[in-house]
Design an enzyme around this catalytic site. Sequence first.
Site, PDB file in Angstrom:
ATOM      1  N   VAL A   1      -7.276  -8.748   1.949  1.00 41.55           N
ATOM      2  CA  VAL A   1      -7.260  -8.957   3.397  1.00 41.55           C
ATOM      3  C   VAL A   1      -5.961  -8.383   3.964  1.00 41.55           C
ATOM      4  CG1 VAL A   1      -7.446 -10.615   5.290  1.00 41.55           C
ATOM      5  CG2 VAL A   1      -8.542 -11.119   3.094  1.00 41.55           C
TER       6      VAL A   1
ATOM      7  N   SER B   1       0.827  -1.203   0.000  1.00 36.75           N
ATOM      8  CA  SER B   1       0.000   0.000   0.000  1.00 36.75           C
ATOM      9  C   SER B   1       0.867   1.262   0.000  1.00 36.75           C
ATOM     10  CB  SER B   1      -0.916   0.023   1.221  1.00 36.75           C
ATOM     11  OG  SER B   1      -0.151   0.238   2.400  1.00 36.75           O
TER      12      SER B   1
ATOM     13  N   HIS C   1     -12.700  -4.767  -1.016  1.00 38.00           N
ATOM     14  CA  HIS C   1     -11.791  -4.206  -0.027  1.00 38.00           C
ATOM     15  C   HIS C   1     -12.442  -4.331   1.347  1.00 38.00           C
ATOM     16  CE1 HIS C   1      -8.853  -1.693  -2.581  1.00 38.00           C
ATOM     17  NE2 HIS C   1      -9.474  -2.538  -3.394  1.00 38.00           N
TER      18      HIS C   1
ATOM     19  N   ASP D   1      -1.330  -1.183  -3.773  1.00 34.28           N
ATOM     20  CA  ASP D   1      -2.672  -1.052  -3.227  1.00 34.28           C
ATOM     21  C   ASP D   1      -2.938   0.379  -2.759  1.00 34.28           C
ATOM     22  OD1 ASP D   1      -5.178  -2.005  -2.237  1.00 34.28           O
ATOM     23  OD2 ASP D   1      -4.334  -2.133  -0.230  1.00 34.28           O
TER      24      ASP D   1
END
Length: 287
Positions: free
Chosen positions: A228, A50, A205, A83
């Site tokens: 997850v 992320s 999500h 992400d």
Amino acid sequence: MALTPTRELMDAAAAAGTGQGAFNVIHLETVEALVAGAEAAGLPVILQISENCAKFHGGLEPVALATLAAARKASVPVAVHLDHAEDEALARQAVDLGFGSIMYDGAHFEYEQNVEATACVAKYAHERGVYIEAELGKVGGKDGAHAPGVLTDPAEAAAFVAATGVDALAVAVGSSHAMTERSAALNLERIAALKAALDVPLVLHGSSGVSDANIVAAITAGMTKINVSTHLNGFFTRGVREYLDANPAVVDSRKYLGAGRAALVPEVARLLQLFALATDLSPVEAS
């Protein structure tokens, strides 16, 4: 085997009507645990880095290169994905580093600005053969808010995909990020409506807050990629805590990080198997 384009994993799962697990990287120990869990299950996995993870590590490149290296050594197909990138420059950097896919998150914009920004990032990704995911309909939870009633509209979603050319779409259907209890109720009718309206895979999500049975039902209704993070982080953290409780004098961080890594592996394998077999499970088996 080894490092695999995300498109291959997503196309295979969409064609089979199964779920593809996409699990978030926090640090190298989670990378190793996620790959080990996928190998134990004998199933592919998507490793997600992320924007927040990149910031934690002082930039994308260090954690990205380690994750890509681990993927290349894996005995099962492993894809690497960016992400929730709100920074267009970060999305382009991930493409240039060799990620198989990126998720550009323009959901904080008004619709027209989201379309414009997402289309720009999609063009850059597609010119380099990279798969792109986007989001429409705010998925709550970054601040703990469940945001009930905020759902993606199927007609708007179809228009958004057509205007941006994205390959997959994350939709708001009742889940929320960062939940530590699995109490979210997904709107299965909305998932089915979105599936019917779109010709690209749907992404869930905030799956940490969703029960096994509800995830299985969501996959059956039309979800493909299942993200997850928080749920798995709990297994790692509990492993570390239990080791430290039992060994209060330990000073070698490899000892307790290794315990966290080992605690994570079985749950990774279990979830991947659950998602892959979702359409074959009865409600009782999935609960």
